[in-house]
Design a protein around this motif. Structure first.
Motif, PDB file in Angstrom:
ATOM      1  N   ALA A 185      89.776  17.021  63.066  1.00 16.16           N
ATOM      2  CA  ALA A 185      90.645  16.682  61.938  1.00 16.16           C
ATOM      3  C   ALA A 185      90.415  15.236  61.528  1.00 16.16           C
ATOM      4  O   ALA A 185      90.562  14.314  62.340  1.00 16.16           O
ATOM      5  N   ALA A 186      90.033  15.045  60.290  1.00 16.57           N
ATOM      6  CA  ALA A 186      89.838  13.684  59.786  1.00 16.57           C
ATOM      7  C   ALA A 186      91.173  12.941  59.762  1.00 16.57           C
ATOM      8  O   ALA A 186      92.226  13.553  59.546  1.00 16.57           O
ATOM      9  N   PRO A 187      91.163  11.651  59.990  1.00 20.21           N
ATOM     10  CA  PRO A 187      92.420  10.890  59.938  1.00 20.21           C
ATOM     11  C   PRO A 187      92.988  10.899  58.522  1.00 20.21           C
ATOM     12  O   PRO A 187      92.245  10.974  57.536  1.00 20.21           O
ATOM     13  N   VAL A 188      94.296  10.845  58.439  1.00 21.56           N
ATOM     14  CA  VAL A 188      94.958  10.847  57.132  1.00 21.56           C
ATOM     15  C   VAL A 188      95.668   9.503  56.929  1.00 21.56           C
ATOM     16  O   VAL A 188      96.051   8.841  57.900  1.00 21.56           O
ATOM     17  N   PRO A 189      95.839   9.084  55.683  1.00 21.49           N
ATOM     18  CA  PRO A 189      96.545   7.815  55.436  1.00 21.49           C
ATOM     19  C   PRO A 189      97.985   7.892  55.951  1.00 21.49           C
ATOM     20  O   PRO A 189      98.661   8.906  55.773  1.00 21.49           O
ATOM     21  N   ARG A 190      98.439   6.835  56.600  1.00 22.72           N
ATOM     22  CA  ARG A 190      99.799   6.795  57.150  1.00 22.72           C
ATOM     23  C   ARG A 190     100.447   5.459  56.807  1.00 22.72           C
ATOM     24  O   ARG A 190      99.751   4.459  56.651  1.00 22.72           O
ATOM     25  N   THR A 191     101.745   5.470  56.756  1.00 19.47           N
ATOM     26  CA  THR A 191     102.461   4.208  56.556  1.00 19.47           C
ATOM     27  C   THR A 191     102.482   3.390  57.834  1.00 19.47           C
ATOM     28  O   THR A 191     102.589   2.161  57.796  1.00 19.47           O
ATOM     29  N   LYS A 192     102.364   4.097  58.989  1.00 18.93           N
ATOM     30  CA  LYS A 192     102.315   3.415  60.278  1.00 18.93           C
ATOM     31  C   LYS A 192     101.064   3.841  61.033  1.00 18.93           C
ATOM     32  O   LYS A 192     100.799   5.035  61.182  1.00 18.93           O
ATOM     33  N   LYS A 193     100.304   2.864  61.538  1.00 18.07           N
ATOM     34  CA  LYS A 193      99.166   3.173  62.386  1.00 18.07           C
ATOM     35  C   LYS A 193      99.689   3.650  63.738  1.00 18.07           C
ATOM     36  O   LYS A 193     100.587   3.032  64.331  1.00 18.07           O
ATOM     37  N   VAL A 194      99.107   4.748  64.235  1.00 22.61           N
ATOM     38  CA  VAL A 194      99.547   5.330  65.503  1.00 22.61           C
ATOM     39  C   VAL A 194      98.506   5.038  66.581  1.00 22.61           C
ATOM     40  O   VAL A 194      97.347   5.460  66.481  1.00 22.61           O
ATOM     41  N   PHE A 195      98.926   4.289  67.617  1.00 18.74           N
ATOM     42  CA  PHE A 195      98.090   4.037  68.792  1.00 18.74           C
ATOM     43  C   PHE A 195      98.528   5.010  69.879  1.00 18.74           C
ATOM     44  O   PHE A 195      99.716   5.095  70.207  1.00 18.74           O
ATOM     45  N   LEU A 196      97.575   5.740  70.464  1.00 18.52           N
ATOM     46  CA  LEU A 196      97.894   6.793  71.424  1.00 18.52           C
ATOM     47  C   LEU A 196      97.242   6.527  72.773  1.00 18.52           C
ATOM     48  O   LEU A 196      96.040   6.254  72.855  1.00 18.52           O
ATOM     49  N   TYR A 197      98.060   6.615  73.821  1.00 18.25           N
ATOM     50  CA  TYR A 197      97.543   6.616  75.195  1.00 18.25           C
ATOM     51  C   TYR A 197      97.879   7.954  75.822  1.00 18.25           C
ATOM     52  O   TYR A 197      99.023   8.420  75.750  1.00 18.25           O
ATOM     53  N   ILE A 198      96.883   8.577  76.462  1.00 19.93           N
ATOM     54  CA  ILE A 198      97.094   9.800  77.237  1.00 19.93           C
ATOM     55  C   ILE A 198      96.467   9.576  78.601  1.00 19.93           C
ATOM     56  O   ILE A 198      95.279   9.243  78.697  1.00 19.93           O
ATOM     57  N   GLY A 199      97.234   9.755  79.666  1.00 19.90           N
ATOM     58  CA  GLY A 199      96.649   9.578  80.992  1.00 19.90           C
ATOM     59  C   GLY A 199      97.697   9.297  82.048  1.00 19.90           C
ATOM     60  O   GLY A 199      98.900   9.507  81.849  1.00 19.90           O
ATOM     61  N   ARG A 200      97.211   8.791  83.163  1.00 25.33           N
ATOM     62  CA  ARG A 200      98.073   8.541  84.306  1.00 25.33           C
ATOM     63  C   ARG A 200      98.882   7.267  84.095  1.00 25.33           C
ATOM     64  O   ARG A 200      98.383   6.289  83.529  1.00 25.33           O
ATOM     65  N   LEU A 201     100.132   7.281  84.553  1.00 25.46           N
ATOM     66  CA  LEU A 201     100.964   6.087  84.539  1.00 25.46           C
ATOM     67  C   LEU A 201     100.733   5.367  85.857  1.00 25.46           C
ATOM     68  O   LEU A 201     101.270   5.740  86.890  1.00 25.46           O
ATOM     69  N   ASP A 202      99.908   4.334  85.800  1.00 31.48           N
ATOM     70  CA  ASP A 202      99.479   3.667  87.024  1.00 31.48           C
ATOM     71  C   ASP A 202      99.135   2.219  86.687  1.00 31.48           C
ATOM     72  O   ASP A 202      98.702   1.912  85.568  1.00 31.48           O
TER      73      ASP A 202
END
Length: 378
Positions: A185-202
């Motif tokens: 899925a191509a990125p779409v224009p947003r009013t807020k940039k979304v930073f995503l972390y997926i993984g272990r909480l360590d």
């Protein structure tokens, strides 16, 4: 040929190893199942029964054990003593655990052994519990590594770490791989940039430091970004992270949620502009590779161990000294949609050319076949 992949866990509790090893074995089984009998061995844990189903086409066997993440299982060691035979290959994933004893048994039986430290010889990891590890390495792990048919390094940097500790080790470099989705899925224009972390909480993932760095963002950017963290792991660290987020200057911009898998992970990546991994130590992070394949540029540290081509490409933004993290985030927040689209296409290109499991698995299979003919030294 029979290929035994041995690791502490065959479930999601193994983190990225659950995906990297599973991807490789499934691909080998699908392409060469009639010529190569593929088995995954691990110690039983809370998710073992549920996650066995994810190893499509791979024979999975778990064994009762104790000592937690150290994975001491006498039934696994008995299995190794009775079943590992000449012509087999034992593929040990991860070190510093009792599961390594199964590989040592294979060496005593003149069975070929391949060892993938999976980032566990990284300097940051070795410094953690440094004295016990030095003793263990001197009396056990060094012999295991030096007598392996070959040591599988994920990157040239990891290969250097291995050769530094075990100069006579036979090291082969081959990266992790993933099945590349047909579409993204191509990125779409947003009013807020979304930073995503997926993984272990360590602690090694650098998330507390990331949250602290957001405090340095300018007030005028308050309504232009959001940080989403999805993970599992240490209860204590998770609580510390939530407390830090609650105290943060822009606490309403930070969301901490549960781990995501399958379609939920795909949806999270689709809804993001950037994947972020401020890690202090990695082998070669599967979550970041999956993000690149989903067409999401990665904001990462040098410790994520991607090679120079990846790090210098437009698929990545590099987090240098911590004092500069907020500047990197600011640049990403202010990035226009056209540049994000360009970086998205570059991320996908990098994933297709460097991390496609359909290209990586045949090379590893050939190495395993050659190894089966030349057993490990005792």
């Amino acid at each position: 040929m029979k290929l035994y992949a041995v690791q502490t866990s065959i479930s999601r509790t193994a983190g990225g190893l659950f995906f990297s090893v599973r991807n490789l074995l499934i691909q080998i089984s699908q392409k060469e199942g009639d010529k190569c009998d593929v088995c995954a061995l691990g110690v039983t844990d809370h998710y073992s029964d549920q996650d066995k189903e994810a190893w499509t086409g791979v024979k999975v066997q778990t064994f009762t054990g104790f000592a937690g993440k150290l994975g001491l299982s006498f039934s696994l060691l008995r299995f190794a003593a009775r079943n590992f035979k000449s012509g087999d290959v034992v593929y040990l994933n991860g070190i510093w655990t009792f599961v390594s004893l199964a590989a040592r048994i294979a060496q005593w039986k003149k069975v070929a052994v391949v060892i993938a430290p999976r980032g566990m010889l990284d300097e940051w990891i070795i410094k953690k519990n440094k004295i016990p590890k030095r003793i263990y390495h001197h009396f056990f792990e060094n012999a295991l590594l030096s007598r392996a048919s070959f040591v599988h390094a994920l990157t040239e940097k990891e290969a250097e770490s291995i050769r530094h500790l075990v100069p006579d080790a036979n090291v082969v470099v081959c990266p992790n791989g993933i099945p590349i989705p047909e579409r993204f899925a191509a990125p779409v224009p947003r009013t807020k940039k979304v930073f995503l972390y997926i993984g272990r909480l360590d602690n090694k993932k650098g998330l507390l430091e990331l949250v602290e760095s957001t405090n340095l963002l300018q007030e005028e950017l308050r309504d232009q970004w959001i940080l989403k963290i999805h993970g599992w792991g240490s209860l204590e660290y998770g609580n510390d992270l939530r407390e830090s987020a609650a105290r943060a200057k822009y606490s309403s911009n930070i969301e901490i949620g549960p781990a995501v898998y399958g379609p939920n992970k795909e949806a999270a990546l689709t809804d993001a502009d950037f994947f972020i991994l401020p890690s202090k130590s990695e082998g070669l992070p599967m979550a970041a590779i999956e993000a690149l394949a989903a067409g999401r540029p990665a904001i990462i540290t040098a410790e994520c161990n991607f090679d120079e081509e990846v790090m210098q490409s437009d698929a990545c933004l590099v987090l240098g000294p911590r004092s500069q993290w907020s500047s990197v985030l600011t640049g990403a927040i202010r990035m226009d949609h056209q540049e994000i689209e360009h970086r998205s296409i570059e991320a996908r290109r990098i994933a297709e050319t460097k991390f496609d499991i359909q290209k990586i698995a045949p090379r590893m299979l050939q190495l395993f076949r050659e190894t089966a003919l030349v057993p490990s030294c005792d």
